[in-house]
Design a protein around this motif. Sequence first.
Motif, mmCIF file in Angstrom:
data_model
loop_
_atom_site.group_PDB
_atom_site.id
_atom_site.type_symbol
_atom_site.label_atom_id
_atom_site.label_comp_id
_atom_site.label_asym_id
_atom_site.label_seq_id
_atom_site.Cartn_x
_atom_site.Cartn_y
_atom_site.Cartn_z
ATOM 1 N N PHE A 124 33.254 29.258 27.672
ATOM 2 C CA PHE A 124 34.939 28.802 26.818
ATOM 3 C C PHE A 124 35.410 27.938 28.100
ATOM 4 C CE2 PHE A 124 38.601 29.663 24.586
ATOM 5 C CZ PHE A 124 38.422 28.605 23.579
ATOM 6 N N MET A 125 35.782 27.045 28.318
ATOM 7 C CA MET A 125 36.633 26.470 29.712
ATOM 8 C C MET A 125 37.928 26.590 29.329
ATOM 9 S SD MET A 125 34.489 25.263 31.902
ATOM 10 C CE MET A 125 35.310 24.177 32.742
ATOM 11 N N PRO A 126 38.467 26.988 30.140
ATOM 12 C CA PRO A 126 40.252 27.319 30.220
ATOM 13 C C PRO A 126 40.895 25.791 29.795
ATOM 14 C CG PRO A 126 39.246 28.420 31.865
ATOM 15 C CD PRO A 126 38.295 27.526 31.516
ATOM 16 N N THR A 127 40.431 25.065 30.546
ATOM 17 C CA THR A 127 41.278 23.523 30.211
ATOM 18 C C THR A 127 40.080 22.498 30.197
ATOM 19 O OG1 THR A 127 41.388 23.360 32.737
ATOM 20 C CG2 THR A 127 43.352 24.213 31.288
ATOM 21 N N SER A 128 40.635 21.339 29.630
ATOM 22 C CA SER A 128 39.391 20.218 29.424
ATOM 23 C C SER A 128 40.199 19.041 30.061
ATOM 24 C CB SER A 128 38.964 19.919 28.288
ATOM 25 O OG SER A 128 40.121 19.691 27.363
ATOM 26 N N ARG A 129 39.694 17.962 30.052
ATOM 27 C CA ARG A 129 40.393 16.490 30.303
ATOM 28 C C ARG A 129 41.755 16.328 29.683
ATOM 29 N NH1 ARG A 129 35.145 13.349 28.025
ATOM 30 N NH2 ARG A 129 35.793 13.657 25.818
ATOM 31 N N GLU A 130 41.954 16.925 28.766
ATOM 32 C CA GLU A 130 42.929 16.602 27.663
ATOM 33 C C GLU A 130 43.833 17.751 27.808
ATOM 34 O OE1 GLU A 130 40.157 16.276 26.211
ATOM 35 O OE2 GLU A 130 39.856 14.241 26.127
ATOM 36 N N GLY A 131 43.689 18.939 28.700
ATOM 37 C CA GLY A 131 44.526 20.031 28.763
ATOM 38 C C GLY A 131 44.103 20.915 27.619
ATOM 39 N N VAL A 132 43.028 20.773 26.858
ATOM 40 C CA VAL A 132 42.858 21.810 25.840
ATOM 41 C C VAL A 132 41.523 22.508 25.958
ATOM 42 C CG1 VAL A 132 42.275 21.939 23.103
ATOM 43 C CG2 VAL A 132 44.110 20.107 24.167
ATOM 44 N N ARG A 133 41.459 23.788 25.705
ATOM 45 C CA ARG A 133 40.205 24.808 26.076
ATOM 46 C C ARG A 133 39.324 24.326 24.968
ATOM 47 N NH1 ARG A 133 42.990 30.524 25.508
ATOM 48 N NH2 ARG A 133 43.777 29.631 23.769
ATOM 49 N N ARG A 134 38.131 24.289 25.592
ATOM 50 C CA ARG A 134 36.924 23.830 24.853
ATOM 51 C C ARG A 134 35.748 24.614 25.182
ATOM 52 N NH1 ARG A 134 37.073 17.216 24.054
ATOM 53 N NH2 ARG A 134 38.990 17.131 22.641
ATOM 54 N N TRP A 135 34.539 24.624 24.274
ATOM 55 C CA TRP A 135 33.257 25.142 24.581
ATOM 56 C C TRP A 135 32.476 23.989 25.385
ATOM 57 C CZ3 TRP A 135 31.682 30.093 24.238
ATOM 58 C CH2 TRP A 135 32.372 30.852 23.453
ATOM 59 N N ILE A 136 32.079 24.410 26.358
ATOM 60 C CA ILE A 136 30.982 23.403 27.101
ATOM 61 C C ILE A 136 29.328 24.165 26.978
ATOM 62 C CG2 ILE A 136 30.264 22.616 29.360
ATOM 63 C CD1 ILE A 136 32.972 21.555 28.187
ATOM 64 N N ILE A 137 28.531 23.372 26.272
ATOM 65 C CA ILE A 137 27.405 23.786 26.261
ATOM 66 C C ILE A 137 26.350 22.930 26.739
ATOM 67 C CG2 ILE A 137 25.407 24.098 24.390
ATOM 68 C CD1 ILE A 137 27.628 24.407 22.234
ATOM 69 N N GLY A 138 25.527 23.520 27.679
ATOM 70 C CA GLY A 138 24.454 22.960 28.657
ATOM 71 C C GLY A 138 22.991 23.455 28.227
ATOM 72 N N GLY A 139 22.027 22.809 28.717
ATOM 73 C CA GLY A 139 20.712 22.943 28.329
ATOM 74 C C GLY A 139 19.801 23.106 29.315
ATOM 75 N N TYR A 140 18.492 23.612 29.230
ATOM 76 C CA TYR A 140 17.513 23.766 30.311
ATOM 77 C C TYR A 140 16.129 23.674 29.645
ATOM 78 C CZ TYR A 140 14.442 25.090 34.307
ATOM 79 O OH TYR A 140 13.445 25.104 35.109
ATOM 80 N N ASP A 141 15.346 22.696 30.109
ATOM 81 C CA ASP A 141 13.839 22.524 29.577
ATOM 82 C C ASP A 141 12.995 23.594 30.208
ATOM 83 O OD1 ASP A 141 11.298 22.128 28.638
ATOM 84 O OD2 ASP A 141 11.965 19.791 28.606
ATOM 85 N N LEU A 142 12.669 24.560 29.484
ATOM 86 C CA LEU A 142 11.726 25.566 29.902
ATOM 87 C C LEU A 142 10.148 25.263 30.190
ATOM 88 C CD1 LEU A 142 13.024 28.813 27.745
ATOM 89 C CD2 LEU A 142 13.537 28.390 30.364
ATOM 90 N N THR A 143 9.583 24.147 29.407
ATOM 91 C CA THR A 143 8.448 23.659 29.636
ATOM 92 C C THR A 143 8.406 22.706 30.966
ATOM 93 O OG1 THR A 143 8.282 23.899 27.119
ATOM 94 C CG2 THR A 143 6.531 22.428 28.548
ATOM 95 N N ASP A 144 9.085 21.920 31.032
ATOM 96 C CA ASP A 144 8.996 20.859 32.152
ATOM 97 C C ASP A 144 10.208 21.302 33.238
ATOM 98 O OD1 ASP A 144 7.213 19.478 30.730
ATOM 99 O OD2 ASP A 144 8.804 18.266 29.557
ATOM 100 N N GLY A 145 11.174 22.023 32.996
ATOM 101 C CA GLY A 145 11.887 22.459 33.992
ATOM 102 C C GLY A 145 13.124 21.279 34.203
ATOM 103 N N GLY A 146 14.084 21.637 34.667
ATOM 104 C CA GLY A 146 15.248 20.609 34.774
ATOM 105 C C GLY A 146 16.494 20.625 33.662
ATOM 106 N N TRP A 147 17.482 20.830 34.363
ATOM 107 C CA TRP A 147 18.839 20.723 33.537
ATOM 108 C C TRP A 147 18.995 19.482 32.811
ATOM 109 C CZ3 TRP A 147 21.087 25.178 32.159
ATOM 110 C CH2 TRP A 147 20.694 26.441 32.926
ATOM 111 N N LEU A 148 19.686 19.519 31.490
ATOM 112 C CA LEU A 148 20.289 18.273 31.134
ATOM 113 C C LEU A 148 21.229 17.772 31.520
ATOM 114 C CD1 LEU A 148 19.767 19.304 27.026
ATOM 115 C CD2 LEU A 148 17.932 18.094 28.723
ATOM 116 N N LYS A 149 21.599 16.364 31.934
ATOM 117 C CA LYS A 149 22.558 16.075 32.299
ATOM 118 C C LYS A 149 23.893 15.865 31.541
ATOM 119 C CE LYS A 149 19.840 12.782 35.715
ATOM 120 N NZ LYS A 149 19.437 11.575 35.868
ATOM 121 N N GLN A 150 23.537 15.783 30.325
ATOM 122 C CA GLN A 150 24.568 15.691 29.319
ATOM 123 C C GLN A 150 24.765 16.930 28.752
ATOM 124 O OE1 GLN A 150 23.309 14.130 25.589
ATOM 125 N NE2 GLN A 150 25.335 13.581 25.021
ATOM 126 N N GLU A 151 26.121 17.078 28.745
ATOM 127 C CA GLU A 151 26.814 18.578 28.230
ATOM 128 C C GLU A 151 27.465 18.077 26.939
ATOM 129 O OE1 GLU A 151 29.241 20.353 31.178
ATOM 130 O OE2 GLU A 151 27.549 21.478 32.101
#
Length: 660
Positions: A211-238
């Motif tokens: 839960f991010m305290p602020t975002s680009r508009e100054g509003v708090r938002r959830w940020i969700i990220g992902g990781y591929d456990l099979t091939d390895g590597g984090w997703l670039k997109q959140e």
Amino acid sequence: MSPPLVKLPYELLWIIVQYLNLEDARALNLTCKRLQFLFHEPNIAKAILESKAPNTLEARRAQTSRRHATELRRLVKRREAISSLSPYLVAPVAHADSWIYQNGVLCHTKDRQLRILDLHESQSTEIIVDIRKLLDEAIEDSHGLRKYKFQPLYFAHGVVSCLYVHRKQAQASWLVIFDVRKVKILTTHRLRATLKIFVRNTETFLCFGVFMPTSREGVRRWIIGGYDLTDGGWLKQELELPESIGSDVGSTIAFDTFDNYLYGVSNQTSLESEEQDWLSYYTCFRIPLSRQGFRAVELASRRHMWRRWQLEGPLDDRWTFLRITQDETTSQLSVVESRKEWLGRSSSARRTYYTTNIVFDDGGQTSTPSANDAFLDNVLLATRSKTSQPDLAPAPRRDPHMVHPGDDGSEALMFTITRSPVRCYHHSCQTFVDLVDDSPGWDPGARQIRLRGAARRRWTPDEREERSRSREAETGESHDTLKINGPPNTFDEIADIYKNENVSLWPPAQSPVEQDPALDALHQIMNPPGCMGSIRGAWDERSMVYSIEETGGLSALVFVSWDPALYLKGVEPYPRSPKVGEPSGAMGGYQEAALPHEGKGKSKDEGSGTWHPIPEPDTPSCADGSTASPKPAGSSGSATWQRLVPAMYLSMPRGLHFAL
């Protein structure tokens, strides 16, 4: 003279059983000895298990063990134990600084060690991870640091996710992810924030949210990220989610993974003022977990996700819990929410448990590969309160089978929110269970932790007929006439279908006249000596773990199991069955209920009617009593931060089992 049903051929009996639900099939099985074969004959048991409860652990185990009759009886006994508030096992399992209980596995930290114990598999050994050695290998910046925070976050499919925080010039945080089956560090991830962090993972994919305290508009938002456990590597997109969909996991928003999707459900709408005639809906979305990233975020249609009507009455949000569950029979995903409400302008509040099916159809909205902002707009639109034009549409009709009214304090003593730290609902058993602090007010130094709960069941034909006659005598009209002339009311429909059992407390209170040593030992396990601090807990469909803070910062952890197959090494048999069905306080009576001990215990073969835990295979021991950590084929085994040792509970006071 034998009843005609018993004389029917085997094939016809099986056809009849197919039209019964699991509870009715169990009742038929218990009517006479000649029908007991229904839950012992392997072919019939297999058909019942696969048709009535295919999405259970018991059904999955039976597919590999081929012990369908044993697993069917295990399933039935588990549900009966929950409904009758009669655990099979109570045992202390650990002392810990921090802990989580996920998917039947307990992860807890103490003395800079992370211990991992599989309670659902009744393990007598546990994995120890040396936190300092793990961090030295995983995070270069952590070398030499002695002041840090290390906290387990999630466990599933052998993958452990932990939060690591230290401070040099500034505070820095990492997500540390490793696989205890492969004895391998999978990845680390530098975090921008850690507020309300959560992690979920499947066999192939992991996602986390903060839960991010602020975002680009100054509003708090959830940020969700992902990781591929099979091939390895984090997703670039959140993925970004607006604050308006809820910020408290387990209360206003819930996340979980099913079938390679991350599901999110919120009961929040907007921070704007609500109108008097306002209809509330759940906000539900799902994200496919794949290497392509969060490209197809689907938002469920509102018409399937109605929550409540403002005119139903005010809420006490402190009691609300929110959870995503999967039906054991149909595999249907549902939202389960408990709310404390003053329904219909009542002067007394009632806790009610609502189940709402999660349905995605063509009416759902799906974002395009580059439309994360469009998805945010859709969520905001779905959650925005129409302050200028309130929704005056009539409230949809509730399904009475999906609403379970709890007690309202009129017949049983209620507990305050501070004395009800753990609250559960088992939809498969139509039962609510609370962990309550029933300590006497006159002795603040005496703690009495107990289970409090009640189930509901359908009226029998005889009970329904008697109830109809009683109502007709009181009103002068038949029940059918009242239903035709009167307005439809969900709670009246529920009362016509279900009978609420009386609220019970377990274990029974000690008699002031005659002390029972066995009952005293049980209370000492439920209430570890010297533990008077805060209480918290975690639960699933077959067990519960709760902790009580001790003096000095550690917490004592207690394991409660509804599953007759779960057995911890060294537990002792309870000398006798404690009385179940004690009234919840001095208010109101209760109906005596018996602990379902018949047929419990160890079995020798498939047809004996009970389950016996499978012993663990022998493991080579080391000189210090620990054992080599399990390594799959092809693993290098070079890691020095993981080993296998006897479980901590073996050196603690022994627990009690009620079926030995």
